[in-house]
Design a protein around this motif. Structure first.
Motif, PDB file in Angstrom:
ATOM      1  N   VAL A   8       0.859  -1.183   0.000  1.00 39.37           N
ATOM      2  CA  VAL A   8       0.000   0.000   0.000  1.00 39.37           C
ATOM      3  C   VAL A   8       0.895   1.231   0.000  1.00 39.37           C
ATOM      4  CG1 VAL A   8      -1.969   1.171   1.059  1.00 39.37           C
ATOM      5  CG2 VAL A   8      -1.583  -1.247   1.547  1.00 39.37           C
ATOM      6  N   CYS A   9       0.536   2.170  -0.857  1.00 34.95           N
ATOM      7  CA  CYS A   9       1.303   3.407  -0.960  1.00 34.95           C
ATOM      8  C   CYS A   9       0.317   4.566  -0.863  1.00 34.95           C
ATOM      9  CB  CYS A   9       2.021   3.399  -2.312  1.00 34.95           C
ATOM     10  SG  CYS A   9       2.761   4.962  -2.754  1.00 34.95           S
ATOM     11  N   MET A  10       0.525   5.442   0.119  1.00 39.05           N
ATOM     12  CA  MET A  10      -0.328   6.629   0.267  1.00 39.05           C
ATOM     13  C   MET A  10       0.510   7.860   0.024  1.00 39.05           C
ATOM     14  SD  MET A  10      -2.466   6.041   3.739  1.00 39.05           S
ATOM     15  CE  MET A  10      -4.070   5.283   3.649  1.00 39.05           C
ATOM     16  N   ARG A  11      -0.037   8.785  -0.759  1.00 38.29           N
ATOM     17  CA  ARG A  11       0.684  10.034  -1.017  1.00 38.29           C
ATOM     18  C   ARG A  11      -0.246  11.221  -0.795  1.00 38.29           C
ATOM     19  NH1 ARG A  11       4.111   7.382  -0.251  1.00 38.29           N
ATOM     20  NH2 ARG A  11       5.910   6.758  -1.466  1.00 38.29           N
ATOM     21  N   GLY A  12       0.114  12.064   0.151  1.00 34.08           N
ATOM     22  CA  GLY A  12      -0.651  13.292   0.406  1.00 34.08           C
ATOM     23  C   GLY A  12      -2.116  13.043   0.705  1.00 34.08           C
ATOM     24  N   ASP A  71      -1.127  -2.644  -4.144  1.00 28.99           N
ATOM     25  CA  ASP A  71      -0.482  -3.618  -5.021  1.00 28.99           C
ATOM     26  C   ASP A  71      -0.178  -3.008  -6.395  1.00 28.99           C
ATOM     27  OD1 ASP A  71       0.603  -6.095  -4.965  1.00 28.99           O
ATOM     28  OD2 ASP A  71      -1.266  -7.208  -5.145  1.00 28.99           O
ATOM     29  N   GLY A  72       0.219  -1.725  -6.381  1.00 34.61           N
ATOM     30  CA  GLY A  72       0.611  -1.059  -7.620  1.00 34.61           C
ATOM     31  C   GLY A  72      -0.515  -0.388  -8.382  1.00 34.61           C
ATOM     32  N   GLU A  73      -1.764  -0.610  -7.962  1.00 35.76           N
ATOM     33  CA  GLU A  73      -2.908  -0.052  -8.700  1.00 35.76           C
ATOM     34  C   GLU A  73      -3.513   1.144  -7.974  1.00 35.76           C
ATOM     35  OE1 GLU A  73      -6.312  -2.363 -10.777  1.00 35.76           O
ATOM     36  OE2 GLU A  73      -5.379  -3.757  -9.372  1.00 35.76           O
ATOM     37  N   PRO A  74      -3.835   2.227  -8.690  1.00 32.73           N
ATOM     38  CA  PRO A  74      -4.502   3.349  -8.027  1.00 32.73           C
ATOM     39  C   PRO A  74      -5.925   2.956  -7.609  1.00 32.73           C
ATOM     40  CG  PRO A  74      -4.203   3.797 -10.386  1.00 32.73           C
ATOM     41  CD  PRO A  74      -3.622   2.447 -10.131  1.00 32.73           C
ATOM     42  N   VAL A  75      -6.172   2.970  -6.312  1.00 31.27           N
ATOM     43  CA  VAL A  75      -7.446   2.476  -5.769  1.00 31.27           C
ATOM     44  C   VAL A  75      -8.634   3.243  -6.355  1.00 31.27           C
ATOM     45  CG1 VAL A  75      -8.799   2.199  -3.646  1.00 31.27           C
ATOM     46  CG2 VAL A  75      -6.365   1.630  -3.651  1.00 31.27           C
ATOM     47  N   ALA A  76      -8.455   4.562  -6.566  1.00 28.22           N
ATOM     48  CA  ALA A  76      -9.559   5.393  -7.060  1.00 28.22           C
ATOM     49  C   ALA A  76     -10.040   4.931  -8.429  1.00 28.22           C
ATOM     50  CB  ALA A  76      -9.124   6.852  -7.109  1.00 28.22           C
ATOM     51  N   GLN A  77      -9.176   4.228  -9.149  1.00 29.29           N
ATOM     52  CA  GLN A  77      -9.569   3.808 -10.498  1.00 29.29           C
ATOM     53  C   GLN A  77     -10.084   2.373 -10.565  1.00 29.29           C
ATOM     54  OE1 GLN A  77      -6.385   4.999 -13.242  1.00 29.29           O
ATOM     55  NE2 GLN A  77      -6.329   6.915 -12.084  1.00 29.29           N
ATOM     56  N   ILE A  78     -10.169   1.724  -9.424  1.00 32.69           N
ATOM     57  CA  ILE A  78     -10.712   0.361  -9.397  1.00 32.69           C
ATOM     58  C   ILE A  78     -12.216   0.473  -9.134  1.00 32.69           C
ATOM     59  CG2 ILE A  78     -10.535  -1.929  -8.348  1.00 32.69           C
ATOM     60  CD1 ILE A  78      -7.779  -1.151  -7.267  1.00 32.69           C
ATOM     61  N   GLY A  79     -13.011  -0.183  -9.940  1.00 29.84           N
ATOM     62  CA  GLY A  79     -14.474  -0.119  -9.772  1.00 29.84           C
ATOM     63  C   GLY A  79     -14.909  -0.741  -8.453  1.00 29.84           C
ATOM     64  N   ALA A  80     -16.104  -0.363  -8.015  1.00 24.60           N
ATOM     65  CA  ALA A  80     -16.585  -0.789  -6.694  1.00 24.60           C
ATOM     66  C   ALA A  80     -16.631  -2.308  -6.545  1.00 24.60           C
ATOM     67  CB  ALA A  80     -17.957  -0.190  -6.427  1.00 24.60           C
ATOM     68  N   ASN A  81     -17.067  -3.013  -7.583  1.00 22.27           N
ATOM     69  CA  ASN A  81     -17.181  -4.476  -7.472  1.00 22.27           C
ATOM     70  C   ASN A  81     -15.830  -5.142  -7.305  1.00 22.27           C
ATOM     71  OD1 ASN A  81     -19.913  -4.358  -7.686  1.00 22.27           O
ATOM     72  ND2 ASN A  81     -19.957  -4.835  -9.890  1.00 22.27           N
ATOM     73  N   ARG A  83     -13.114  -3.725  -6.307  1.00 16.92           N
ATOM     74  CA  ARG A  83     -12.566  -3.275  -5.036  1.00 16.92           C
ATOM     75  C   ARG A  83     -13.037  -4.198  -3.899  1.00 16.92           C
ATOM     76  NH1 ARG A  83     -13.175   3.090  -3.618  1.00 16.92           N
ATOM     77  NH2 ARG A  83     -12.629   3.470  -5.785  1.00 16.92           N
ATOM     78  N   ALA A  84     -14.334  -4.496  -3.921  1.00 12.53           N
ATOM     79  CA  ALA A  84     -14.902  -5.378  -2.889  1.00 12.53           C
ATOM     80  C   ALA A  84     -14.287  -6.774  -2.976  1.00 12.53           C
ATOM     81  CB  ALA A  84     -16.418  -5.446  -3.033  1.00 12.53           C
ATOM     82  N   MET A  85     -14.055  -7.202  -4.206  1.00 10.18           N
ATOM     83  CA  MET A  85     -13.471  -8.530  -4.408  1.00 10.18           C
ATOM     84  C   MET A  85     -12.028  -8.587  -3.897  1.00 10.18           C
ATOM     85  SD  MET A  85     -14.323 -11.438  -5.581  1.00 10.18           S
ATOM     86  CE  MET A  85     -15.844 -10.950  -6.401  1.00 10.18           C
ATOM     87  N   ILE A  86     -11.251  -7.577  -4.244  1.00 11.11           N
ATOM     88  CA  ILE A  86      -9.851  -7.534  -3.786  1.00 11.11           C
ATOM     89  C   ILE A  86      -9.827  -7.499  -2.257  1.00 11.11           C
ATOM     90  CG2 ILE A  86      -7.724  -6.148  -3.738  1.00 11.11           C
ATOM     91  CD1 ILE A  86      -8.470  -5.107  -6.518  1.00 11.11           C
ATOM     92  N   ARG A  87     -10.702  -6.670  -1.714  1.00 13.89           N
ATOM     93  CA  ARG A  87     -10.753  -6.529  -0.257  1.00 13.89           C
ATOM     94  C   ARG A  87     -11.056  -7.880   0.402  1.00 13.89           C
ATOM     95  NH1 ARG A  87     -15.120  -3.351   0.350  1.00 13.89           N
ATOM     96  NH2 ARG A  87     -13.988  -1.501  -0.292  1.00 13.89           N
ATOM     97  N   ALA A  88     -12.062  -8.585  -0.136  1.00 12.65           N
ATOM     98  CA  ALA A  88     -12.471  -9.856   0.462  1.00 12.65           C
ATOM     99  C   ALA A  88     -11.364 -10.909   0.361  1.00 12.65           C
ATOM    100  CB  ALA A  88     -13.743 -10.359  -0.207  1.00 12.65           C
ATOM    101  N   GLU A  89     -10.641 -10.881  -0.748  1.00 15.03           N
ATOM    102  CA  GLU A  89      -9.637 -11.927  -0.957  1.00 15.03           C
ATOM    103  C   GLU A  89      -8.312 -11.632  -0.285  1.00 15.03           C
ATOM    104  OE1 GLU A  89     -11.216 -13.951  -5.015  1.00 15.03           O
ATOM    105  OE2 GLU A  89      -9.135 -13.305  -4.922  1.00 15.03           O
ATOM    106  N   LYS A  90      -7.965 -10.356  -0.205  1.00 17.36           N
ATOM    107  CA  LYS A  90      -6.596 -10.037   0.203  1.00 17.36           C
ATOM    108  C   LYS A  90      -6.460  -9.343   1.542  1.00 17.36           C
ATOM    109  CE  LYS A  90      -4.896  -9.881  -4.497  1.00 17.36           C
ATOM    110  NZ  LYS A  90      -4.235  -9.086  -5.538  1.00 17.36           N
ATOM    111  N   ILE A  91      -7.586  -8.874   2.090  1.00 18.10           N
ATOM    112  CA  ILE A  91      -7.475  -8.101   3.330  1.00 18.10           C
ATOM    113  C   ILE A  91      -8.389  -8.676   4.404  1.00 18.10           C
ATOM    114  CG2 ILE A  91      -7.538  -5.794   4.358  1.00 18.10           C
ATOM    115  CD1 ILE A  91      -7.352  -4.593   1.588  1.00 18.10           C
ATOM    116  N   GLY A  92      -7.838  -8.853   5.590  1.00 16.88           N
ATOM    117  CA  GLY A  92      -8.645  -9.265   6.747  1.00 16.88           C
ATOM    118  C   GLY A  92      -8.772  -8.086   7.695  1.00 16.88           C
TER     119      GLY A  92
END
Ligand SMILES: Nc1ncnc2c1ncn2[C@@H]1O[C@H](COP(=O)(O)OP(=O)(O)OP(=O)(O)O)[C@@H](O)[C@H]1O
Ligand SMILES: [Mg+2]
Length: 228
Positions: A8-12, A71-81, A83-92
């Motif tokens: 995860v990379c956060m800028r400003g 994971d290298g992808e700008p979160v703002a550009q990932i669609g809601a569905n 995003r939910a899928m990535i969250r469910a699979e990769k984040i607890g």
């Protein structure tokens, strides 16, 4: 072991809430990299922005400014569905308020994240029972959350966060309601998960808990004031 690219990379990053005629700056200009394999404690006083930061790290919420890459992808550009899928699979997640579903048994609560992922999950129930075993609650599998103590509910939330074997575990005060011995066993569990290569971000105001992490990020008034 760390990858070249941060997980995860956060800028400003900013999270500002307009309240009446003023603005609450829950987070203000935060830049932070979390690398794969790290064990990071986020520390700071009540109201400093820790939960806000955790929600943004797991893209449960969107910033009002700045950029977040997962994971290298700008979160703002990932669609809601997706995003939910990535969250469910990769984040607890372990939420400060646990967020257990009151009408489901302990076992069904632990199984909730399994229903959010697309791939078939083998032996889910067996794995849920094993996760409950790790937090010392296998014998409570068929109880309802309101039949448990606060610390036991917290441990159910921890078991639930691990069920999909996420790469990243975000835990908000995961030991806040536990006695010191149970807290130690939960922290040992996080250390083992980290040793297996999982990335752990743990929010706490307890210095003894923060001491288990290899890196401490201190937040104050929505800003990072130290990182060591
Ligand atoms: N929806 C909201 N609207 C307005 N202000 C908010 C909102 N959510 C959070 N805040 C404010 O943002 C700031 C940071 O809140 P946050 O929940 O991130 O703090 P925290 O560090 O997790 O605190 P604690 O240790 O008490 O859990 C606080 O001042 C809070 O009042
Ligand atoms: Mg909080």
């Amino acid at each position: 072991m760390t990858d070249a690219l941060p997980l995860v990379c956060m800028r400003g990053v900013k999270k500002h809430y307009p309240v009446g005629s003023t603005v609450v700056k829950a987070l203000d200009d935060v830049s932070l990299d979390i690398r794969a394999g790290e064990f990071v404690a986020i520390v700071g006083p009540s109201g400093s922005g820790k939960s806000t930061l955790m929600h943004l790290l797991g893209f449960l919420d969107s910033p009002t400014g700045g950029e977040i890459h997962f994971d290298g992808e700008p979160v703002a550009q990932i669609g809601a569905n997706r995003r939910a899928m990535i969250r469910a699979e990769k984040i607890g997640f372990v939420f400060q308020s646990f967020n257990l579903l009151p009408r489901l048994s302990v076992l069904r609560n632990v199984l909730v994240p399994v229903s959010y992922i697309r791939r078939r999950v083998e032996r889910a129930e067996e794995r849920a029972l094993a996760a409950l075993d790790r937090v010392g609650l296998r014998d409570r599998a068929h109880h309802l959350p309101n039949q448990l103590s606060g610390g036991q509910r917290q441990r159910v939330a921890i078991a639930r966060s691990l069920i999909n074997e996420p790469r990243l575990v975000l835990a908000d005060e995961p030991t806040g309601n536990l006695d010191s011995r149970t807290a130690e066993s939960i922290l040992t569990l996080f250390e083992e998960l980290n040793a297996q290569g999982r990335t752990i971000v743990l929010v706490t105001h307890d210095p003894n808990v923060a001491a288990h992490a290899r890196r401490r990020v201190r937040v104050h008034d929505g800003k990072i004031v130290s990182d060591s």
